[in-house]
Write a protein that holds these residues in place. Sequence first.
Motif, PDB file in Angstrom:
ATOM      1  N   GLN A   1      25.850  41.848  36.286  1.00 50.86           N
ATOM      2  CA  GLN A   1      25.702  42.182  37.706  1.00 50.86           C
ATOM      3  C   GLN A   1      26.711  41.430  38.569  1.00 50.86           C
ATOM      4  OE1 GLN A   1      23.971  44.576  38.935  1.00 50.86           O
ATOM      5  NE2 GLN A   1      22.843  45.111  37.071  1.00 50.86           N
ATOM      6  N   LYS A   2      26.952  40.137  38.203  1.00 50.53           N
ATOM      7  CA  LYS A   2      27.952  39.351  38.939  1.00 50.53           C
ATOM      8  C   LYS A   2      29.336  39.972  38.792  1.00 50.53           C
ATOM      9  CE  LYS A   2      25.837  34.755  38.847  1.00 50.53           C
ATOM     10  NZ  LYS A   2      25.962  33.367  38.330  1.00 50.53           N
ATOM     11  N   GLU A   3      29.707  40.297  37.567  1.00 50.50           N
ATOM     12  CA  GLU A   3      31.014  40.891  37.315  1.00 50.50           C
ATOM     13  C   GLU A   3      31.113  42.257  37.989  1.00 50.50           C
ATOM     14  OE1 GLU A   3      34.804  41.275  36.144  1.00 50.50           O
ATOM     15  OE2 GLU A   3      33.541  39.481  35.996  1.00 50.50           O
ATOM     16  N   LYS A   4      30.010  42.979  38.004  1.00 49.28           N
ATOM     17  CA  LYS A   4      29.982  44.287  38.654  1.00 49.28           C
ATOM     18  C   LYS A   4      30.246  44.147  40.150  1.00 49.28           C
ATOM     19  CE  LYS A   4      26.928  48.286  39.295  1.00 49.28           C
ATOM     20  NZ  LYS A   4      25.574  48.834  39.017  1.00 49.28           N
ATOM     21  N   LYS A   5      29.624  43.130  40.778  1.00 47.81           N
ATOM     22  CA  LYS A   5      29.836  42.895  42.216  1.00 47.81           C
ATOM     23  C   LYS A   5      31.282  42.498  42.497  1.00 47.81           C
ATOM     24  CE  LYS A   5      25.109  41.561  43.426  1.00 47.81           C
ATOM     25  NZ  LYS A   5      24.236  40.459  43.887  1.00 47.81           N
ATOM     26  N   ARG A   6      31.836  41.609  41.630  1.00 44.93           N
ATOM     27  CA  ARG A   6      33.228  41.201  41.808  1.00 44.93           C
ATOM     28  C   ARG A   6      34.173  42.392  41.690  1.00 44.93           C
ATOM     29  NH1 ARG A   6      31.655  36.315  38.977  1.00 44.93           N
ATOM     30  NH2 ARG A   6      32.201  37.278  36.989  1.00 44.93           N
ATOM     31  N   GLU A   7      33.926  43.232  40.700  1.00 44.37           N
ATOM     32  CA  GLU A   7      34.779  44.397  40.501  1.00 44.37           C
ATOM     33  C   GLU A   7      34.656  45.375  41.657  1.00 44.37           C
ATOM     34  OE1 GLU A   7      37.617  46.709  39.040  1.00 44.37           O
ATOM     35  OE2 GLU A   7      37.059  44.725  38.271  1.00 44.37           O
ATOM     36  N   LEU A   8      33.450  45.511  42.200  1.00 46.73           N
ATOM     37  CA  LEU A   8      33.257  46.384  43.364  1.00 46.73           C
ATOM     38  C   LEU A   8      34.020  45.858  44.577  1.00 46.73           C
ATOM     39  CD1 LEU A   8      29.457  47.278  43.056  1.00 46.73           C
ATOM     40  CD2 LEU A   8      31.391  48.854  42.867  1.00 46.73           C
ATOM     41  N   LYS A   9      33.997  44.536  44.734  1.00 43.14           N
ATOM     42  CA  LYS A   9      34.740  43.935  45.850  1.00 43.14           C
ATOM     43  C   LYS A   9      36.241  44.164  45.684  1.00 43.14           C
ATOM     44  CE  LYS A   9      31.491  40.264  47.124  1.00 43.14           C
ATOM     45  NZ  LYS A   9      31.248  38.796  47.179  1.00 43.14           N
ATOM     46  N   ARG A  10      36.735  43.958  44.435  1.00 43.36           N
ATOM     47  CA  ARG A  10      38.155  44.180  44.183  1.00 43.36           C
ATOM     48  C   ARG A  10      38.526  45.652  44.417  1.00 43.36           C
ATOM     49  NH1 ARG A  10      37.392  40.204  39.889  1.00 43.36           N
ATOM     50  NH2 ARG A  10      36.825  41.855  38.423  1.00 43.36           N
ATOM     51  N   ALA A  11      37.659  46.538  43.980  1.00 46.76           N
ATOM     52  CA  ALA A  11      37.913  47.967  44.179  1.00 46.76           C
ATOM     53  C   ALA A  11      37.911  48.324  45.657  1.00 46.76           C
ATOM     54  CB  ALA A  11      36.854  48.787  43.439  1.00 46.76           C
ATOM     55  N   ALA A  12      37.005  47.696  46.425  1.00 43.87           N
ATOM     56  CA  ALA A  12      36.936  47.953  47.872  1.00 43.87           C
ATOM     57  C   ALA A  12      38.214  47.478  48.568  1.00 43.87           C
ATOM     58  CB  ALA A  12      35.711  47.260  48.463  1.00 43.87           C
ATOM     59  N   LYS A  13      38.712  46.312  48.127  1.00 44.83           N
ATOM     60  CA  LYS A  13      39.957  45.787  48.718  1.00 44.83           C
ATOM     61  C   LYS A  13      41.136  46.706  48.399  1.00 44.83           C
ATOM     62  CE  LYS A  13      38.716  40.873  48.782  1.00 44.83           C
ATOM     63  NZ  LYS A  13      39.029  39.535  48.229  1.00 44.83           N
ATOM     64  N   ARG A  14      41.188  47.168  47.118  1.00 47.63           N
ATOM     65  CA  ARG A  14      42.267  48.081  46.738  1.00 47.63           C
ATOM     66  C   ARG A  14      42.199  49.378  47.543  1.00 47.63           C
ATOM     67  NH1 ARG A  14      40.918  46.226  41.438  1.00 47.63           N
ATOM     68  NH2 ARG A  14      39.687  48.127  41.083  1.00 47.63           N
ATOM     69  N   TYR A  15      41.013  49.842  47.759  1.00 50.01           N
ATOM     70  CA  TYR A  15      40.826  51.073  48.543  1.00 50.01           C
ATOM     71  C   TYR A  15      41.258  50.868  49.986  1.00 50.01           C
ATOM     72  CZ  TYR A  15      38.402  54.600  51.288  1.00 50.01           C
ATOM     73  OH  TYR A  15      38.110  55.589  52.192  1.00 50.01           O
ATOM     74  N   GLU A  16      40.863  49.729  50.564  1.00 52.51           N
ATOM     75  CA  GLU A  16      41.208  49.459  51.973  1.00 52.51           C
ATOM     76  C   GLU A  16      42.713  49.325  52.156  1.00 52.51           C
ATOM     77  OE1 GLU A  16      40.375  49.210  55.877  1.00 52.51           O
ATOM     78  OE2 GLU A  16      38.921  49.570  54.251  1.00 52.51           O
ATOM     79  N   LYS A  17      43.362  48.670  51.186  1.00 54.64           N
ATOM     80  CA  LYS A  17      44.813  48.511  51.260  1.00 54.64           C
ATOM     81  C   LYS A  17      45.515  49.867  51.158  1.00 54.64           C
ATOM     82  CE  LYS A  17      48.699  46.150  49.052  1.00 54.64           C
ATOM     83  NZ  LYS A  17      49.107  45.267  47.938  1.00 54.64           N
ATOM     84  N   ALA A  18      45.051  50.683  50.212  1.00 54.55           N
ATOM     85  CA  ALA A  18      45.639  52.018  50.042  1.00 54.55           C
ATOM     86  C   ALA A  18      45.407  52.865  51.292  1.00 54.55           C
ATOM     87  CB  ALA A  18      45.014  52.689  48.816  1.00 54.55           C
ATOM     88  N   LYS A  19      44.230  52.694  51.881  1.00 54.01           N
ATOM     89  CA  LYS A  19      43.910  53.444  53.099  1.00 54.01           C
ATOM     90  C   LYS A  19      44.837  53.048  54.245  1.00 54.01           C
ATOM     91  CE  LYS A  19      40.125  54.267  56.354  1.00 54.01           C
ATOM     92  NZ  LYS A  19      38.741  53.883  56.731  1.00 54.01           N
TER      93      LYS A  19
END
Length: 338
Positions: free
Chosen positions: A264-282
């Motif tokens: 669950q911890k790794e899942k949250k970290r990966e979600l945060k990283r994915a959100a940052k990548r999405y925001e940057k691409a946006k």
Amino acid sequence: MNKGTSISKIAYQNKDITSKVLAERFQGKSFHVYGLDLPKIIKAGPTNIPIITASELRLDNLFELADQTVAIVDYESRYKKEDKIKYLNYLAGIANRYHREKKKCPALRMIVIYTGDVKRRQVSCEYNIGALKMHMEAAFLSELDADGIYRKLEERIRTGQRLTEEELMQFIILPLSLKTQKQKRQKAAEMVELAGQMKDREQQMFAMAGLLVFADKILDMAAANKIKEMIRMNKVEWLIRQEERQECEAEKQQALAMAEKNYQKEKKRELKRAAKRYEKAKQEYEARQQEYEARQQEYEARQQEYEAKMQYMIKWMAGKGYSADEALSEFLKENKKQ
């Protein structure tokens, strides 16, 4: 079934060892799962029949049933007409036992359970010798779905579930449903191992005692001794083993919980990283979109300016009397200068 000297010796000892276990635990159970429409069992009775004129006769099982009848149960791996004389001796011996004890003999049932070696079409359940007519009630274990029953029992025991009364009766008889002696012995060994995994001590003791009595003629010495050892195991030893199993299960659950927590911890970290990548691409997309819109506006402004100049030159040249071709030529020259 053949009662050789060594095998019979094991069988008789097994019945003595387990008689108390079965007498206590057979109550309320039924032979219905074997295809016999009989009342429920009240208790197991003694299986030895003292005969004055011969050696002691021993049948396989004797049960008192809920309708006050008594069921004499024998197991056979092949059908022989002469076995019916043996059954008559059983019936006479039981009747004589009641007479010697000065008790009224109840209605007797002669139950024959045929193992997987015998098919229904091979058997006649009547024995008529004129002055006497005997009717047997037969069950054919060859008609059981042995593989399906074993898978179901294995799954329920593996997941820690209690067996139903019918499943317990299936458990203790299952080895006899196989056809060859090798298959029976192999299945009996598997059932012993499976019984050892039962978490409910009462059901485990019944299963062990039932296997020892019902499958006594196919068990080898090693399997029989293993069952006797487990039956004799005192409650303290059993509780210790159960406690060890519970500790292992607790450690397993703790490890699973820790793994889930880390996941669950790794899942949250990966979600945060994915959100940052999405925001940057946006943001990059929006910046490119804005740049495109600025260029589009610049192009449209230049286009409007070009069209205005063209309109002006056309009007000016028309006022001077130039032809359309001359007006266009002059406009292009003027535009190149700029």
